[in-house]
Design an enzyme around this catalytic site. Structure first.
Site, short mmCIF file in Angstrom:
data_model
loop_
_atom_site.label_atom_id
_atom_site.label_comp_id
_atom_site.label_asym_id
_atom_site.label_seq_id
_atom_site.Cartn_x
_atom_site.Cartn_y
_atom_site.Cartn_z
N ASP A 16 21.90 -32.47 17.51
CA ASP A 16 21.62 -31.37 18.64
C ASP A 16 20.60 -30.42 17.92
OD1 ASP A 16 24.13 -32.44 19.72
OD2 ASP A 16 25.37 -30.99 18.64
N GLU A 30 25.15 -32.38 29.89
CA GLU A 30 25.27 -31.46 28.71
C GLU A 30 23.94 -31.14 28.16
OE1 GLU A 30 28.12 -33.02 25.76
OE2 GLU A 30 26.67 -34.41 25.23
O1 FUB Z 1 27.48 -32.06 18.90
C1 FUB Z 1 28.62 -31.74 19.62
C2 FUB Z 1 28.24 -32.06 21.14
O2 FUB Z 1 27.88 -33.70 21.11
C3 FUB Z 1 27.23 -31.45 21.44
O3 FUB Z 1 27.56 -30.11 22.01
C4 FUB Z 1 26.81 -32.01 22.50
O4 FUB Z 1 25.61 -31.72 23.44
C5 FUB Z 1 26.67 -33.50 22.10
O5 FUB Z 1 25.39 -33.94 21.39
#
Ligand code: FUB
Length: 344
Positions: free
Chosen positions: A32, A244
């Site tokens: 991320d 997301e």
């Molecule tokens: O790294 C945890 C979660 O996985 C992140 O918040 C999301 O975007 C995904 O990459």
């Protein structure tokens, strides 16, 4: 410290670029990556993945991260410096677990780290921590941002100096649980509380930040993503609906809202003429990478744009990821050339 190498093969001037890039960091698992240029240097704010004893489930319990490190580079693909741990979950009074994807912003001589974590009730909130240096250490606020919910905060500074925070993620990110404005505790399934397939998809969120960067400066608003006809992207359209990993960058007068489509694994983008949208779906920036998640940031360094992203090249495990970077190209018409990651 590590040095990286990378190679790209362009298939035409305007479409896909196939790109092979090496992990930027090999001694920790990182994911991320939110990258920024602060004080003339590239700073990267990633999640810090760790092996977990948590039982793997559909809410992402196996993403059990406890702290953040900050990294910097003097130039793209240069030597990566690890500035060490800058914030630990045990330092954050309100946070209990799962320090997921963070971002950072600068205002004046202060730096702000925005991060999601679950509180003692198991509800994701957004927190802020403040530092005098881009590499921290960051001092957390005692409470989460008032009225915050869900995860994956990303902060965009507009040309007029106003900062906007974008966030949200469905399924394990809990955004679907806030459809009524209150947390729906209708069960633990991350698939409960979703709209029907023919209804508009759940909307990512945006708010101006307050002048002191510590709170929402206005009531959060839904971001509408529409197709080329102006119709809202539907919840059943898993190839295009927001999942997301929101990120915003601006080129000329165009605002680019990019995000992960989750279970279809692309980084897609939509464009608009202001920070709130609506944003019109345009296409794919990054095709699926190795591993389930796909999460990125886009930053201009000198005159070249880059995408930072992750895959699972080192571990082969979805929740133990490694960050990478690749050049990103905008065509003359404003569209973005799709990157197809190549595997070794
Ligand atoms: O790294 C945890 C979660 O996985 C992140 O918040 C999301 O975007 C995904 O990459």
């Amino acid at each position: 410290e590590s040095t990286t190498s990378a190679e790209s093969i362009k298939t035409s001037d305007t479409d896909t670029i196939r790109y092979l890039s090496e992990p930027l960091i090999t001694d920790h698992f990182t994911a991320d990556p939110s990258a920024h240029v602060f004080d003339g240097k590239i700073y990267i704010y990633p999640s810090h993945d760790i092996p977990s004893e948590a039982q793997e489930d559909d809410t992402g319990a196996q993403y059990d991260m406890k702290d953040y490190h900050v990294y910097s580079m003097d130039s793209p693909n240069g030597t990566v410096k690890d500035h060490g741990e800058v914030l630990h979950v045990s330092d954050v009074p309100w946070a209990a677990q799962q320090m997921w994807a963070p971002d950072a912003a600068q205002k004046g001589d202060k730096y702000y780290l925005y991060f999601p974590a679950k509180d003692n009730e198991g509800i994701f909130r957004l927190g802020v921590a403040v530092a005098d240096h881009p590499a921290g250490p960051f001092k957390p606020q005692a409470d989460p941002i008032k009225g915050s919910f869900s995860m994956d905060p990303a902060v965009f500074e507009d040309s007029d100096g106003q900062h906007y925070i974008y966030w949200g993620g469905i399924w394990g990110g809990q955004l679907q649980k806030w459809r009524t404005g209150k947390y729906l505790s209708t069960g633990h399934s991350p698939f409960a509380d979703e709209p029907a397939d023919n209804e508009p998809a759940i909307a990512p969120q945006v708010a101006k930040l307050s002048g002191d960067m510590l709170e929402f400066g206005e009531k959060p608003r839904d971001i509408l993503i529409v197709d080329q006809q102006g119709d809202p992207i539907k919840a059943g359209d898993h190839d295009r609906r927001f999942f997301e990993a929101a990120w915003v960058h601006k080129l000329g007068d165009t605002y680019y809202f990019s995000y992960s489509t989750g279970d279809t694994h692309t980084i897609s983008y939509a464009t608009g003429d202001n920070p709130y949208g609506p944003f019109t779906y345009q296409g794919i920036i990054l095709e699926p990478v190795q591993g389930w998640t796909n999460h990125h940031s886009i930053v201009k360094v000198d005159n070249q744009w880059y995408i930072f992203y992750h895959d699972t090249q080192i571990s082969g495990k979805n929740y133990l990821r490694n960050i990478k970077m690749a050049p990103l190209t905008h065509n003359a018409d404003g569209s973005i050339q799709t990157i197809t990651p190549m595997e070794e």
